[in-house]
Design an enzyme around this catalytic site. Structure first.
Site, short mmCIF file in Angstrom:
data_model
loop_
_atom_site.label_atom_id
_atom_site.label_comp_id
_atom_site.label_asym_id
_atom_site.label_seq_id
_atom_site.Cartn_x
_atom_site.Cartn_y
_atom_site.Cartn_z
N ASP A 126 0.83 -1.20 0.00
CA ASP A 126 0.00 0.00 0.00
C ASP A 126 0.87 1.25 0.00
O ASP A 126 1.69 1.45 0.90
CB ASP A 126 -0.90 0.02 1.23
N ASP A 129 -10.00 -6.43 -0.28
CA ASP A 129 -9.00 -5.80 0.58
C ASP A 129 -9.67 -5.09 1.74
O ASP A 129 -10.39 -4.12 1.54
CB ASP A 129 -8.18 -4.81 -0.27
N GLY A 130 -9.42 -5.59 2.96
CA GLY A 130 -9.97 -4.95 4.15
C GLY A 130 -10.69 -5.92 5.06
O GLY A 130 -11.75 -6.41 4.72
#
Length: 219
Positions: A34, A174-175
């Site tokens: 990221d 994602d998450g």
């Protein structure tokens, strides 16, 4: 085939090489990096030098997630640093088609990342230059957030669109991806999973143990 990519934002930055070697031995499929600018999201993430260092340590594919304003400024730079995949946010660029085409022209896989409130309609005219779609299942910027339940339907809708169009596009989630969310993401069509504090970096086990348990959920 479902693939697992550790989120290196969650790794021990004082012990990066050892962590990556342990994760390589655990047979992860790729690494997710990221990059944040403090503008597009209210946080700062990993950087160019980090990508270069990781490239020296592993031969696994590097998936660079650009959470930055005007990502076109950085595509060439991160490609040169060793990225194999670059995803850019639909919300962060005024030239989504051109930026994705540029990533592919450099020989990399191109990804479109979309925030929880962003409609899938933004993909309508870029499917032909998209290799994977990153569906954010939390609002981007920080680890440890709660999964947004309505996103399950979004994953299913995207999966249906890809199938309807006869395309070969991966769906990355994602998450807060872990044992409580992976089964339904998988059932709804996700194929790439970013493992953070809810999975790969869980305090419940070692990195190798956590990878093994997580990959069992992807079979």
């Amino acid at each position: 085939m479902n693939k697992l990519g550790p989120s290196l934002m969650c790794t021990d930055l004082g012990n990066v090489e050892q962590d990556i070697k342990e994760l390589d031995n655990a047979a992860v499929d790729f690494y997710h990096i990221d990059v944040m600018d403090g503008v597009f999201v209210p946080n700062f993430g990993l950087n160019l030098d980090f990508v270069k260092r990781v490239r020296e340590i592993t031969e696994k594919p590097l998936d660079v997630h650009l959470m930055v304003t005007d990502p076109s400024r950085y595509i060439d730079t991160f490609a040169e640093a060793g990225a194999d995949m670059i995803s850019i946010h639909a919300e962060a660029t005024t030239n989504l088609q051109g930026d994705l085409a540029r990533i592919q022209a450099l020989g990399l896989k191109a990804g479109v990342a979309i925030n929880p409130a962003t409609s899938l309609n933004v993909l309508d005219y870029v499917y032909d230059v998209t290799d994977y779609v990153v569906i954010m299942t939390v609002n981007p910027g920080f680890a440890g957030q709660r999964f947004i339940p309505s996103i399950y339907n979004k994953i299913q809708e995207l999966s249906d669109q890809i199938r309807k169009r006869g395309l070969n596009i991966d769906i990355q989630v994602d998450g807060n991806i872990g044992k409580n969310t992976i089964p339904k993401c998988k059932a709804n069509g996700a194929t790439m999973y970013i493992g953070g504090t809810s999975a790969v970096y869980s305090s419940a086990g070692t990195l190798e143990e956590n990878v093994k348990k997580t990959k069992e959920l992807l079979v």
